[in-house]
Design a protein around this motif. Structure first.
Motif, PDB file in Angstrom:
ATOM      1  N   ILE A 140       8.726  -5.549  -2.438  1.00 53.51           N
ATOM      2  CA  ILE A 140       8.288  -6.662  -2.714  1.00 53.51           C
ATOM      3  C   ILE A 140       8.315  -7.686  -1.981  1.00 53.51           C
ATOM      4  N   GLU A 141       9.596  -7.810  -1.710  1.00 55.61           N
ATOM      5  CA  GLU A 141       9.258  -8.905  -0.711  1.00 55.61           C
ATOM      6  C   GLU A 141       8.777  -9.166  -0.012  1.00 55.61           C
ATOM      7  N   ARG A 142       8.039  -8.440   0.555  1.00 57.99           N
ATOM      8  CA  ARG A 142       6.611  -8.219   0.911  1.00 57.99           C
ATOM      9  C   ARG A 142       4.815  -9.170   0.585  1.00 57.99           C
ATOM     10  N   TRP A 143       5.049  -8.975  -0.954  1.00 57.01           N
ATOM     11  CA  TRP A 143       4.613  -9.321  -1.346  1.00 57.01           C
ATOM     12  C   TRP A 143       3.498 -11.160  -1.530  1.00 57.01           C
ATOM     13  N   PRO A 144       2.860 -11.281  -1.357  1.00 56.48           N
ATOM     14  CA  PRO A 144       2.455 -13.141  -1.646  1.00 56.48           C
ATOM     15  C   PRO A 144       3.044 -13.938  -2.918  1.00 56.48           C
ATOM     16  N   THR A 145       3.213 -15.300  -3.170  1.00 55.25           N
ATOM     17  CA  THR A 145       4.058 -15.604  -3.682  1.00 55.25           C
ATOM     18  C   THR A 145       3.138 -16.343  -4.817  1.00 55.25           C
ATOM     19  N   ASP A 146       2.205 -16.450  -3.864  1.00 57.60           N
ATOM     20  CA  ASP A 146       0.992 -17.451  -5.032  1.00 57.60           C
ATOM     21  C   ASP A 146      -0.908 -16.626  -4.980  1.00 57.60           C
ATOM     22  N   THR A 147      -0.808 -15.471  -4.720  1.00 59.09           N
ATOM     23  CA  THR A 147      -2.137 -15.531  -4.829  1.00 59.09           C
ATOM     24  C   THR A 147      -2.115 -14.516  -5.494  1.00 59.09           C
ATOM     25  N   PRO A 148      -3.078 -13.608  -6.148  1.00 57.00           N
ATOM     26  CA  PRO A 148      -3.230 -12.224  -6.960  1.00 57.00           C
ATOM     27  C   PRO A 148      -2.001 -10.752  -6.106  1.00 57.00           C
ATOM     28  N   VAL A 149      -1.321 -10.098  -6.579  1.00 53.68           N
ATOM     29  CA  VAL A 149      -1.725  -9.112  -5.838  1.00 53.68           C
ATOM     30  C   VAL A 149      -2.495  -7.639  -7.079  1.00 53.68           C
ATOM     31  N   ARG A 150      -3.370  -7.003  -5.945  1.00 56.47           N
ATOM     32  CA  ARG A 150      -2.883  -5.330  -7.201  1.00 56.47           C
ATOM     33  C   ARG A 150      -2.302  -4.710  -6.295  1.00 56.47           C
ATOM     34  N   THR A 151      -0.731  -4.666  -8.152  1.00 59.34           N
ATOM     35  CA  THR A 151       0.152  -4.355  -7.523  1.00 59.34           C
ATOM     36  C   THR A 151       0.174  -2.200  -7.640  1.00 59.34           C
ATOM     37  N   ARG A 152      -0.399  -1.583  -7.938  1.00 59.46           N
ATOM     38  CA  ARG A 152      -0.996  -0.549  -8.478  1.00 59.46           C
ATOM     39  C   ARG A 152      -1.042   0.577  -6.641  1.00 59.46           C
ATOM     40  N   PRO A 153      -1.308  -0.138  -5.901  1.00 58.78           N
ATOM     41  CA  PRO A 153      -1.506   0.481  -4.769  1.00 58.78           C
ATOM     42  C   PRO A 153      -0.120   0.277  -3.924  1.00 58.78           C
ATOM     43  N   ARG A 154       0.109  -1.376  -4.359  1.00 58.95           N
ATOM     44  CA  ARG A 154       1.730  -1.364  -3.892  1.00 58.95           C
ATOM     45  C   ARG A 154       2.413  -0.150  -4.377  1.00 58.95           C
ATOM     46  N   MET A 155       2.978  -0.097  -6.182  1.00 59.50           N
ATOM     47  CA  MET A 155       3.516   0.932  -6.358  1.00 59.50           C
ATOM     48  C   MET A 155       3.413   2.269  -5.767  1.00 59.50           C
ATOM     49  N   GLN A 156       2.693   2.327  -5.853  1.00 58.18           N
ATOM     50  CA  GLN A 156       2.513   4.213  -5.655  1.00 58.18           C
ATOM     51  C   GLN A 156       2.800   3.686  -3.860  1.00 58.18           C
ATOM     52  N   ALA A 157       2.451   3.195  -2.766  1.00 59.83           N
ATOM     53  CA  ALA A 157       3.504   2.711  -1.921  1.00 59.83           C
ATOM     54  C   ALA A 157       5.034   3.020  -1.917  1.00 59.83           C
ATOM     55  N   MET A 158       5.124   2.085  -2.879  1.00 63.46           N
ATOM     56  CA  MET A 158       7.122   2.027  -3.011  1.00 63.46           C
ATOM     57  C   MET A 158       7.338   3.670  -3.855  1.00 63.46           C
ATOM     58  N   THR A 159       6.211   3.933  -4.828  1.00 62.61           N
ATOM     59  CA  THR A 159       7.315   5.127  -5.303  1.00 62.61           C
ATOM     60  C   THR A 159       6.604   6.620  -4.340  1.00 62.61           C
TER      61      THR A 159
END
Ligand code: HEM
Length: 446
Positions: A140-159
């Motif tokens: 989560i700390e790597r996610w941008p704070t002010d632009t849209p982020v597609r969270t599903r690929p991020r969640m896939q990496a996490m899980t």
């Protein structure tokens, strides 16, 4: 919409004696419709034919969908010798292998399931909490704070990271990196619906011999066998609490240990079953929370006060409204009476998770995201079924719910979620139903 057009030409003729009615489409049309729009197809068929209907697919045979809770109870509590889930999951054989708990039936299934249950039990599972929180916080700390982020690929990496560490232990290293890479490649091979349908149509036997597929499985198998062999000889095996070490020490009732082949198939099963599904559930939770600021406020307040009741309700409501998997299957070994109808042997009965979760008599205003409903009334065994049921209920259900709760807590306490664009609809990704734009949100800093 394709389903609505097809409606005009559908007839209610039952295709086989004893079966409930269903669309009398060509196999090509029923395949195309099912693969393109599974959820709309279910809604359409229920509106037209009621709580029980027949659907035929060339590679799967005949499915009888069921959405009445009493009939679902009958299936989940029925004799597992007569209701084969393993046989119905045969399409997964080339990847998971013949010893996979998902593919076995009858005593062989119970024998394997018993051995695999302990690592997923209460306290044991909580031991993975720290790893889950660490992986989530770092991501989560790597996610941008002010632009849209597609969270599903991020969640896939996490899980993927979480399941790899839970299964193999925290140890970093070259082998884990290679395993992660090869696993991603294998899952990519299956993750695209077009590629997946090609493989499904090939059938398990031809797929196993299909050179690009065979080579990919050989690459990942080499790594898994290396890992098994090294761990078997590890001096600290008895002290370790990762799933592979627990399975290596587990014994069947006759005192027999699991063979390498058996271990390989179960590791693969856990890696495949435990990763994409949980990532999808998580991304739907994010998509829904971002669009429901009142519910998000309440979640934030409850977490701040150290109360998890609302978090649990948010997870239950997410998995109700956006079930990751739309149905489960049981193939009938003998004719069986279900929902007042005698169904012939050879068909697969399919409790529809999606339809029972949208029944307005069970869930008033079923389209609304309202976590409170699970505070007012606990989830029912046969009416809230995102993890299936009976002796085949998902082995990783508590693991998944716990993981979703840990990740959501990390996310909601670090960032404020805001929606992007219109609400996302559900699209097929092989067997899971995922948010159409990858659960795109703004995760603003606090
Ligand atoms: C939100 C996440 C998940 C969802 C929605 C989900 C859903 C399901 C469903 C619907 C089934 C079939 C149940 C039936 O036929 O009645 C299943 C089976 C299974 N799942 Fe999950 N699952 C999730 C996460 C996991 C995780 C994290 C693991 C392991 C780490 C896992 C391992 C398994 C296994 C081994 C089976 C086969 C059980 C058997 O046949 O006895 N799943 N899951």
């Amino acid at each position: 919409m394709e389903v609505a057009t097809a409606d005009k030409q559908a007839t209610a003729a039952p295709p086989l004696e004893g079966l409930p009615p269903g669309p009398d489409w060509s196999l090509l049309r029923s395949t195309r419709t099912w693969w393109r729009r599974p959820l709309e197809t279910l809604e359409h068929c229920q509106a037209r034919y009621g709580n029980m209907f027949t659907y035929r697919l060339p590679y799967e045979g005949t499915w009888v969908f069921v959405s009445d809770p009493e009939a679902i109870k009958q299936i989940f509590t029925g004799d597992p010798r007569l209701l084969h889930a393993g046989e119905a999951n045969i399409v997964l054989l080339p990847v998971l292998g013949e010893h996979s708990v998902l593919l076995l039936d009858e005593p062989a299934h119970m024998k394997e399931r018993k051995l695999m249950l302990p690592p997923f039990h209460g306290k044991r599972m909580k031991a993975y909490g720290d790893v889950m929180a660490q992986v989530a916080a770092a991501e989560i700390e790597r996610w941008p704070t002010d632009t849209p982020v597609r969270t599903r690929p991020r969640m896939q990496a996490m899980t993927l990271e979480i399941i790899l560490r839970a299964v193999f232990g925290v140890g970093e290293g070259e082998r884990l990196n290679r395993l992660r890479d090869q696993l991603r490649r294998t899952l990519n091979l299956l993750g695209h619906p077009r590629r997946a349908i090609f493989m499904v149509l090939l059938g398990p036997d031809r797929l196993r011999r299909f050179p690009p597929f065979r080579r990919q499985i050989e690459r990942i198998d080499r790594l898994l066998y290396e890992e098994i062999s090294t761990r078997r000889g590890a001096a600290d095996l008895a002290e370790r609490d990762d799933i592979l070490s627990l399975l290596l020490q587990a014994r069947h009732e006759d005192g027999e240990a699991m063979s390498d082949r058996e271990l390989r198939d179960e590791l693969m099963t856990l890696l495949v079953a435990g990763h994409e599904t949980t990532a999808t559930g998580l991304s739907w939770a994010v998509e829904l929370l971002a669009r429901h600021p009142g519910e998000l406020d309440r979640l934030e307040a409850d977490l701040a006060s150290g109360n998890d009741t609302y978090l649990d309700a948010v997870i239950k409501e997410t998995l109700r409204l956006r079930p990751v998997i739309a149905l489960v299957l049981r193939k009938l070994v003998e004719p069986m009476e279900i929902g007042g109808r005698l169904l012939p042997a050879g068909v697969s009965v399919a409790p529809s998770i999606y339809l029972v979760h949208r029944n307005p008599e069970i869930y008033p205003e079923p389209e609304r995201f309202r976590p409170e409903r699970f505070i007012e009334q606990p989830a029912g065994t046969y009416t809230w079924i995102p993890f299936g049921g009976g002796v085949r209920r998902c082995l990783g259900a508590s693991f998944a719910e716990f993981e979703i709760s840990v990740v959501l807590r990390e996310l909601v306490t670090r960032r404020r979620l805001r929606p992007v664009g219109k609400p996302e609809h559900s699209v097929r990704s092989t067997i899971t139903n995922v948010p159409s734009r990858g659960a795109e949100v703004i995760a603003a800093s606090r």
